[in-house]
Design a protein around this motif. Structure first.
Motif, PDB file in Angstrom:
ATOM      1  N   VAL A   1      -4.738 -26.183 -44.286  1.00 44.05           N
ATOM      2  CA  VAL A   1      -3.934 -27.409 -44.338  1.00 44.05           C
ATOM      3  C   VAL A   1      -4.817 -28.615 -44.660  1.00 44.05           C
ATOM      4  O   VAL A   1      -4.420 -29.508 -45.430  1.00 44.05           O
ATOM      5  CB  VAL A   1      -3.174 -27.610 -43.002  1.00 44.05           C
ATOM      6  CG1 VAL A   1      -2.461 -28.955 -42.978  1.00 44.05           C
ATOM      7  CG2 VAL A   1      -2.169 -26.484 -42.796  1.00 44.05           C
ATOM      8  N   TYR A   2      -6.043 -28.649 -44.102  1.00 38.76           N
ATOM      9  CA  TYR A   2      -6.992 -29.750 -44.335  1.00 38.76           C
ATOM     10  C   TYR A   2      -7.399 -29.801 -45.817  1.00 38.76           C
ATOM     11  O   TYR A   2      -7.430 -30.879 -46.432  1.00 38.76           O
ATOM     12  CB  TYR A   2      -8.225 -29.561 -43.457  1.00 38.76           C
ATOM     13  CG  TYR A   2      -8.890 -30.843 -43.000  1.00 38.76           C
ATOM     14  CD1 TYR A   2      -8.740 -32.038 -43.695  1.00 38.76           C
ATOM     15  CD2 TYR A   2      -9.690 -30.855 -41.855  1.00 38.76           C
ATOM     16  CE1 TYR A   2      -9.361 -33.203 -43.262  1.00 38.76           C
ATOM     17  CE2 TYR A   2     -10.314 -32.018 -41.419  1.00 38.76           C
ATOM     18  CZ  TYR A   2     -10.141 -33.188 -42.126  1.00 38.76           C
ATOM     19  OH  TYR A   2     -10.757 -34.342 -41.700  1.00 38.76           O
ATOM     20  N   ASN A   3      -7.705 -28.629 -46.390  1.00 35.78           N
ATOM     21  CA  ASN A   3      -8.060 -28.574 -47.816  1.00 35.78           C
ATOM     22  C   ASN A   3      -6.903 -29.045 -48.689  1.00 35.78           C
ATOM     23  O   ASN A   3      -7.093 -29.774 -49.665  1.00 35.78           O
ATOM     24  CB  ASN A   3      -8.462 -27.149 -48.214  1.00 35.78           C
ATOM     25  CG  ASN A   3      -9.833 -26.765 -47.687  1.00 35.78           C
ATOM     26  OD1 ASN A   3     -10.554 -27.598 -47.133  1.00 35.78           O
ATOM     27  ND2 ASN A   3     -10.197 -25.512 -47.851  1.00 35.78           N
TER      28      ASN A   3
ATOM     29  N   ILE B   1      -6.684 -32.879 -48.505  1.00 40.34           N
ATOM     30  CA  ILE B   1      -7.716 -33.575 -49.285  1.00 40.34           C
ATOM     31  C   ILE B   1      -7.451 -33.478 -50.783  1.00 40.34           C
ATOM     32  O   ILE B   1      -7.555 -34.473 -51.512  1.00 40.34           O
ATOM     33  CB  ILE B   1      -9.119 -33.004 -48.951  1.00 40.34           C
ATOM     34  CG1 ILE B   1      -9.533 -33.401 -47.533  1.00 40.34           C
ATOM     35  CG2 ILE B   1     -10.177 -33.509 -49.944  1.00 40.34           C
ATOM     36  CD1 ILE B   1     -10.777 -32.704 -47.021  1.00 40.34           C
ATOM     37  N   LEU B   2      -7.073 -32.292 -51.256  1.00 42.65           N
ATOM     38  CA  LEU B   2      -6.974 -32.040 -52.700  1.00 42.65           C
ATOM     39  C   LEU B   2      -5.646 -32.484 -53.315  1.00 42.65           C
ATOM     40  O   LEU B   2      -5.589 -32.791 -54.513  1.00 42.65           O
ATOM     41  CB  LEU B   2      -7.191 -30.545 -52.981  1.00 42.65           C
ATOM     42  CG  LEU B   2      -8.597 -30.011 -52.663  1.00 42.65           C
ATOM     43  CD1 LEU B   2      -8.588 -28.489 -52.602  1.00 42.65           C
ATOM     44  CD2 LEU B   2      -9.605 -30.493 -53.691  1.00 42.65           C
ATOM     45  N   ASP B   3      -4.586 -32.491 -52.537  1.00 39.58           N
ATOM     46  CA  ASP B   3      -3.257 -32.813 -53.071  1.00 39.58           C
ATOM     47  C   ASP B   3      -3.177 -34.277 -53.528  1.00 39.58           C
ATOM     48  O   ASP B   3      -3.546 -35.184 -52.783  1.00 39.58           O
ATOM     49  CB  ASP B   3      -2.182 -32.548 -52.010  1.00 39.58           C
ATOM     50  CG  ASP B   3      -0.791 -32.444 -52.620  1.00 39.58           C
ATOM     51  OD1 ASP B   3      -0.362 -33.390 -53.305  1.00 39.58           O
ATOM     52  OD2 ASP B   3      -0.134 -31.412 -52.415  1.00 39.58           O
TER      53      ASP B   3
ATOM     54  N   TYR C   1      -4.602 -25.356 -54.658  1.00 39.51           N
ATOM     55  CA  TYR C   1      -3.905 -26.279 -53.748  1.00 39.51           C
ATOM     56  C   TYR C   1      -3.411 -27.534 -54.457  1.00 39.51           C
ATOM     57  O   TYR C   1      -2.504 -28.212 -53.969  1.00 39.51           O
ATOM     58  CB  TYR C   1      -4.821 -26.680 -52.587  1.00 39.51           C
ATOM     59  CG  TYR C   1      -5.021 -25.590 -51.575  1.00 39.51           C
ATOM     60  CD1 TYR C   1      -3.977 -25.128 -50.788  1.00 39.51           C
ATOM     61  CD2 TYR C   1      -6.277 -24.999 -51.405  1.00 39.51           C
ATOM     62  CE1 TYR C   1      -4.162 -24.119 -49.862  1.00 39.51           C
ATOM     63  CE2 TYR C   1      -6.475 -23.990 -50.478  1.00 39.51           C
ATOM     64  CZ  TYR C   1      -5.417 -23.555 -49.719  1.00 39.51           C
ATOM     65  OH  TYR C   1      -5.599 -22.545 -48.809  1.00 39.51           O
ATOM     66  N   ILE C   2      -4.009 -27.853 -55.596  1.00 35.38           N
ATOM     67  CA  ILE C   2      -3.578 -29.041 -56.351  1.00 35.38           C
ATOM     68  C   ILE C   2      -2.215 -28.796 -56.993  1.00 35.38           C
ATOM     69  O   ILE C   2      -1.414 -29.721 -57.153  1.00 35.38           O
ATOM     70  CB  ILE C   2      -4.631 -29.402 -57.431  1.00 35.38           C
ATOM     71  CG1 ILE C   2      -5.985 -29.718 -56.770  1.00 35.38           C
ATOM     72  CG2 ILE C   2      -4.171 -30.575 -58.292  1.00 35.38           C
ATOM     73  CD1 ILE C   2      -7.130 -29.842 -57.755  1.00 35.38           C
TER      74      ILE C   2
END
Length: 349
Positions: A34-36, A39-41, A107-108
């Protein structure tokens, strides 16, 4: 009575500890994913630089692993020659860097829930690559199970509301690289009697991951980062994110060391369903009934595969015990025959 009570208490304690390890691993794995994503979204923290994020993780993990192995000496290093490092660890490091780069990039473009559904293809990829590289025997029943998992994931993909082809290619690439890495660990390390726990694995693999990622980073992300003058490195965000990534490796060490790899697989299934629920309820990702139906089929296939692997391990263990018992009986028989013949010789004398 006292012995029975103390025995039951120790069993309860072991069960509670196992649940605690599972809970810690699920929490940390959940947090890192969820953290990644956060950050990436582009709609959230909006820092779409997956190679940079992976390099930050690898630099942080390399430093802490070095401290644990070399400075504090809490973990014993593995004796490894330079030739072995180059021939075995470097290829695994290259595959690991590609797996992390591609999975973080996904994730993007994709929702957390859909990424977890695509990850259900991992057993399919591991088995297929294992068969190709002669590490697994081809079995029609197992292949049929792999086809059922793939069919379930295909249905889930068909029902995805925010389907992105590039994101799917990236995630499937990440699965393929990770599966190849797992098979190559068996071929290049395990077959040579070398076992790396998550800490020694980071100690040896993370630095070469950092080096491998440097080339694509210079070509792809560095020119864009150089132009982004408004960006300031947030030590709190990236520090806590990296620490969670490292803590996850420690949790894997605890979970597998104190329970079993199968427990981790089962815990992984629980984590995936929790992530899908979280993605739908908190992040407000769209999860369709077709999504859930397809993933449910894939989940049943993965559960059956894990069950088959467990039965095979039990059968192998039972066969090993039976062989040891036969060898012990044979040894005792030889000793008795030897004693009998020596007694006969003494009586004749």
């Amino acid at each position: 009575m006292g012995k029975g009570a103390s025995l039951s208490e120790s069993i309860v304690k072991k069960i509670l500890l196992s649940y605690a390890y599972v809970g810690i691993w699920i929490f940390l794995s959940f947090t890192v994913i969820v953290y990644n994503k956060y950050i990436l979204d582009k709609k959230l923290y909006n820092w779409p630089f997956p190679i940079s994020l992976t390099m930050i993780h690898m630099a942080f993990c390399s430093s802490l692993a070095f401290l644990l192995v070399r400075v504090f000496k809490l973990v014993e290093p593995v004796s490894m020659s330079r030739d072995l490092y180059v021939s075995s660890v470097l290829p695994i490091g290259a595959l690991y860097s590609l797996s992390l780069w591609f999975s973080n990039s996904a994730y993007i473009y994709l929702s957390v829930s859909f990424i977890q559904m695509l990850k259900a293809l991992m057993p399919v990829a591991v088995y297929s690559i294992g068969v190709l590289l002669k590490k697994e025997n081809f079995k029609s029943e197992t292949m049929a199970n792999m086809v059922s998992i793939s069919f379930g994931v295909a249905i889930a993909a068909y029902g995805e509301a925010r389907f992105d082809s590039w994101g799917v290619i990236l995630q499937l690439g990440a699965v393929a690289f990770e599966a190849t890495r797992l098979v190559m660990i068996q071929i290049l390390l395990t077959s040579k009697g070398i076992t790396l726990n998550p800490i020694t694995s980071l100690y040896y693999v993370a630095p070469c991951c950092l080096v491998f990622l440097f080339v694509p980073w210079v070509l792809v992300e560095f020119p864009v980062l150089k132009q982004t003058s408004s960006f300031h490195f947030d030590f709190l965000i990236f520090g806590t994110n990296s620490f969670c990534a490292f803590a996850l490796n420690l949790a894997v060490f605890l979970l597998v060391g104190k329970t079993s790899a199968l427990t981790m697989n089962v815990a992984g299934v629980v984590k995936d369903w929790l992530l899908i629920a979280f993605s739908w309820s908190v992040i407000k990702d769209i999860v369709t009934p077709i999504n859930l139906f397809g993933y449910g089929l894939a989940f049943l296939g993965v559960a059956y595969y894990n069950h088959s692997k467990l039965q095979a391990l039990k059968a192998k263990e039972a066969q090993k015990k039976a062989t040891q018992a036969d060898e012990e009986a044979g040894r005792l028989l030889e000793e008795r025959e030897g004693e009998g013949s020596s007694r006969k010789t003494d009586s004749q004398a």
